[in-house]
Design a protein around this motif. Sequence first.
Motif, PDB file in Angstrom:
ATOM      1  N   VAL A 161       0.166  36.059 -41.522  1.00 48.29           N
ATOM      2  CA  VAL A 161       0.533  35.389 -40.212  1.00 48.29           C
ATOM      3  C   VAL A 161       1.362  36.239 -39.366  1.00 48.29           C
ATOM      4  O   VAL A 161       1.189  36.313 -38.290  1.00 48.29           O
ATOM      5  CB  VAL A 161       1.183  33.739 -40.409  1.00 48.29           C
ATOM      6  N   ARG A 162       2.265  36.773 -40.068  1.00 44.68           N
ATOM      7  CA  ARG A 162       3.317  37.474 -39.226  1.00 44.68           C
ATOM      8  C   ARG A 162       2.714  38.937 -38.623  1.00 44.68           C
ATOM      9  O   ARG A 162       2.811  39.432 -37.747  1.00 44.68           O
ATOM     10  CB  ARG A 162       4.622  37.750 -40.076  1.00 44.68           C
ATOM     11  N   ALA A 163       1.828  39.608 -39.571  1.00 46.35           N
ATOM     12  CA  ALA A 163       1.119  40.568 -39.151  1.00 46.35           C
ATOM     13  C   ALA A 163       0.168  40.450 -38.026  1.00 46.35           C
ATOM     14  O   ALA A 163       0.205  41.254 -36.884  1.00 46.35           O
ATOM     15  CB  ALA A 163       0.486  41.040 -40.399  1.00 46.35           C
ATOM     16  N   ARG A 164      -0.531  39.392 -38.166  1.00 47.89           N
ATOM     17  CA  ARG A 164      -1.510  38.982 -36.956  1.00 47.89           C
ATOM     18  C   ARG A 164      -0.844  38.762 -35.574  1.00 47.89           C
ATOM     19  O   ARG A 164      -1.385  38.915 -34.580  1.00 47.89           O
ATOM     20  CB  ARG A 164      -2.493  37.960 -37.459  1.00 47.89           C
ATOM     21  N   VAL A 165       0.319  37.894 -35.604  1.00 48.25           N
ATOM     22  CA  VAL A 165       1.047  37.493 -34.591  1.00 48.25           C
ATOM     23  C   VAL A 165       1.500  38.872 -33.889  1.00 48.25           C
ATOM     24  O   VAL A 165       1.411  39.144 -32.724  1.00 48.25           O
ATOM     25  CB  VAL A 165       2.064  36.450 -34.897  1.00 48.25           C
ATOM     26  N   GLU A 166       2.157  39.652 -34.782  1.00 48.74           N
ATOM     27  CA  GLU A 166       2.732  41.062 -34.212  1.00 48.74           C
ATOM     28  C   GLU A 166       1.697  41.912 -33.447  1.00 48.74           C
ATOM     29  O   GLU A 166       2.037  42.403 -32.555  1.00 48.74           O
ATOM     30  CB  GLU A 166       3.427  41.723 -35.415  1.00 48.74           C
ATOM     31  N   THR A 167       0.425  42.100 -34.251  1.00 44.18           N
ATOM     32  CA  THR A 167      -0.530  42.756 -33.727  1.00 44.18           C
ATOM     33  C   THR A 167      -0.877  42.093 -32.377  1.00 44.18           C
ATOM     34  O   THR A 167      -1.250  42.950 -31.257  1.00 44.18           O
ATOM     35  CB  THR A 167      -1.680  42.811 -34.585  1.00 44.18           C
ATOM     36  N   ALA A 168      -1.215  40.846 -32.180  1.00 44.58           N
ATOM     37  CA  ALA A 168      -1.686  40.225 -30.971  1.00 44.58           C
ATOM     38  C   ALA A 168      -0.517  40.676 -29.913  1.00 44.58           C
ATOM     39  O   ALA A 168      -0.851  40.801 -28.831  1.00 44.58           O
ATOM     40  CB  ALA A 168      -1.938  38.763 -31.233  1.00 44.58           C
ATOM     41  N   ILE A 169       0.825  40.492 -30.289  1.00 42.59           N
ATOM     42  CA  ILE A 169       1.812  40.539 -29.098  1.00 42.59           C
ATOM     43  C   ILE A 169       1.656  41.845 -28.811  1.00 42.59           C
ATOM     44  O   ILE A 169       1.752  42.398 -27.394  1.00 42.59           O
ATOM     45  CB  ILE A 169       2.909  40.329 -29.835  1.00 42.59           C
ATOM     46  N   LEU A 170       1.482  42.808 -29.698  1.00 43.23           N
ATOM     47  CA  LEU A 170       1.430  44.411 -29.111  1.00 43.23           C
ATOM     48  C   LEU A 170       0.357  44.613 -28.338  1.00 43.23           C
ATOM     49  O   LEU A 170       0.489  45.248 -27.198  1.00 43.23           O
ATOM     50  CB  LEU A 170       1.299  45.340 -30.218  1.00 43.23           C
ATOM     51  N   ARG A 171      -0.762  44.037 -28.548  1.00 45.08           N
ATOM     52  CA  ARG A 171      -2.062  44.110 -27.782  1.00 45.08           C
ATOM     53  C   ARG A 171      -1.869  43.580 -26.520  1.00 45.08           C
ATOM     54  O   ARG A 171      -2.092  44.059 -25.358  1.00 45.08           O
ATOM     55  CB  ARG A 171      -3.235  43.512 -28.410  1.00 45.08           C
TER      56      ARG A 171
ATOM     57  N   ILE B 128       4.098  38.986 -22.819  1.00 44.89           N
ATOM     58  CA  ILE B 128       2.931  39.269 -22.753  1.00 44.89           C
ATOM     59  C   ILE B 128       2.420  39.281 -21.416  1.00 44.89           C
ATOM     60  O   ILE B 128       2.785  38.532 -20.458  1.00 44.89           O
ATOM     61  CB  ILE B 128       2.091  37.927 -23.496  1.00 44.89           C
ATOM     62  N   ILE B 129       1.676  40.451 -21.130  1.00 42.07           N
ATOM     63  CA  ILE B 129       1.280  40.704 -19.662  1.00 42.07           C
ATOM     64  C   ILE B 129      -0.431  40.446 -19.426  1.00 42.07           C
ATOM     65  O   ILE B 129      -0.989  40.292 -18.497  1.00 42.07           O
ATOM     66  CB  ILE B 129       1.382  41.968 -18.990  1.00 42.07           C
ATOM     67  N   LYS B 130      -1.075  40.191 -20.817  1.00 42.33           N
ATOM     68  CA  LYS B 130      -2.444  39.987 -20.676  1.00 42.33           C
ATOM     69  C   LYS B 130      -2.847  39.369 -21.955  1.00 42.33           C
ATOM     70  O   LYS B 130      -2.164  39.371 -23.037  1.00 42.33           O
ATOM     71  CB  LYS B 130      -3.276  41.415 -20.543  1.00 42.33           C
ATOM     72  N   ALA B 131      -4.152  38.493 -22.175  1.00 38.72           N
ATOM     73  CA  ALA B 131      -4.549  37.900 -23.232  1.00 38.72           C
ATOM     74  C   ALA B 131      -4.980  38.865 -24.177  1.00 38.72           C
ATOM     75  O   ALA B 131      -5.697  39.848 -23.912  1.00 38.72           O
ATOM     76  CB  ALA B 131      -5.758  36.881 -22.776  1.00 38.72           C
ATOM     77  N   ALA B 132      -4.566  38.795 -25.399  1.00 40.19           N
ATOM     78  CA  ALA B 132      -5.076  39.460 -26.584  1.00 40.19           C
ATOM     79  C   ALA B 132      -5.301  38.604 -27.894  1.00 40.19           C
ATOM     80  O   ALA B 132      -4.675  37.420 -27.710  1.00 40.19           O
ATOM     81  CB  ALA B 132      -3.878  40.538 -26.810  1.00 40.19           C
ATOM     82  N   SER B 133      -5.794  39.254 -28.742  1.00 44.41           N
ATOM     83  CA  SER B 133      -6.096  38.516 -30.123  1.00 44.41           C
ATOM     84  C   SER B 133      -5.946  39.494 -31.408  1.00 44.41           C
ATOM     85  O   SER B 133      -5.953  40.756 -31.007  1.00 44.41           O
ATOM     86  CB  SER B 133      -7.315  37.790 -30.023  1.00 44.41           C
TER      87      SER B 133
ATOM     88  N   VAL C 105      -2.983  35.316 -27.829  1.00 44.15           N
ATOM     89  CA  VAL C 105      -1.724  35.068 -27.062  1.00 44.15           C
ATOM     90  C   VAL C 105      -2.042  35.523 -25.749  1.00 44.15           C
ATOM     91  O   VAL C 105      -3.005  35.982 -25.285  1.00 44.15           O
ATOM     92  CB  VAL C 105      -0.701  36.282 -27.441  1.00 44.15           C
ATOM     93  N   GLU C 106      -1.298  34.833 -24.725  1.00 39.46           N
ATOM     94  CA  GLU C 106      -1.604  34.963 -23.150  1.00 39.46           C
ATOM     95  C   GLU C 106      -0.248  34.748 -22.589  1.00 39.46           C
ATOM     96  O   GLU C 106       0.426  34.028 -22.986  1.00 39.46           O
ATOM     97  CB  GLU C 106      -2.743  33.688 -22.644  1.00 39.46           C
ATOM     98  N   PRO C 107      -0.184  35.325 -21.459  1.00 42.64           N
ATOM     99  CA  PRO C 107       0.938  34.862 -20.436  1.00 42.64           C
ATOM    100  C   PRO C 107       1.025  33.446 -20.289  1.00 42.64           C
ATOM    101  O   PRO C 107       0.122  32.768 -20.159  1.00 42.64           O
ATOM    102  CB  PRO C 107       0.698  35.776 -19.143  1.00 42.64           C
TER     103      PRO C 107
ATOM    104  N   VAL D  94       0.613  30.722 -27.542  1.00 42.46           N
ATOM    105  CA  VAL D  94      -0.144  31.285 -28.529  1.00 42.46           C
ATOM    106  C   VAL D  94      -1.048  30.064 -29.098  1.00 42.46           C
ATOM    107  O   VAL D  94      -0.590  28.961 -29.370  1.00 42.46           O
ATOM    108  CB  VAL D  94       0.997  31.577 -29.787  1.00 42.46           C
ATOM    109  N   LYS D  95      -2.275  30.576 -29.567  1.00 41.91           N
ATOM    110  CA  LYS D  95      -3.059  29.637 -30.006  1.00 41.91           C
ATOM    111  C   LYS D  95      -3.499  30.320 -31.545  1.00 41.91           C
ATOM    112  O   LYS D  95      -3.848  31.634 -31.691  1.00 41.91           O
ATOM    113  CB  LYS D  95      -4.407  29.581 -29.326  1.00 41.91           C
ATOM    114  N   ILE D  96      -3.665  29.587 -32.473  1.00 42.51           N
ATOM    115  CA  ILE D  96      -3.708  30.122 -33.901  1.00 42.51           C
ATOM    116  C   ILE D  96      -4.861  28.973 -34.519  1.00 42.51           C
ATOM    117  O   ILE D  96      -4.614  27.973 -34.704  1.00 42.51           O
ATOM    118  CB  ILE D  96      -2.511  29.917 -34.712  1.00 42.51           C
TER     119      ILE D  96
END
Length: 88
Positions: A75-85, A4-9, A22-24, A63-65
């Motif tokens: 859960v899996r879809a949201r985590v993957e999306t946040a990671i990609l962002r 992760i290089i930047k914060a995303a949600s 997610v954040e670095p 990772v904050k949930i």
Amino acid sequence: MADIIKAASAGTAEKSDLIVEVEPCEQGVEIELESVVKNQFGAAIEASVRDVLEQCGVKNARVKIADRGALDCVVRARVETAILRGKE
């Protein structure tokens, strides 16, 4: 894939959904879980999050949930999306 290089949600605060942020992080994976079903499913939610992180090649992330009873597929879809962002 890189860490992760930047914060995303991803996600919403609606019932049966969750917000994933997610954040670095310098060293390893840190997971903070707040859930209405933490006593019953906290370990399973955390295992799913770790599995998605591993599949996406993320070794360092915070990772904050905030879960409102989401199904595992959500859960899996949201985590993957946040990671990609967070990797942009």
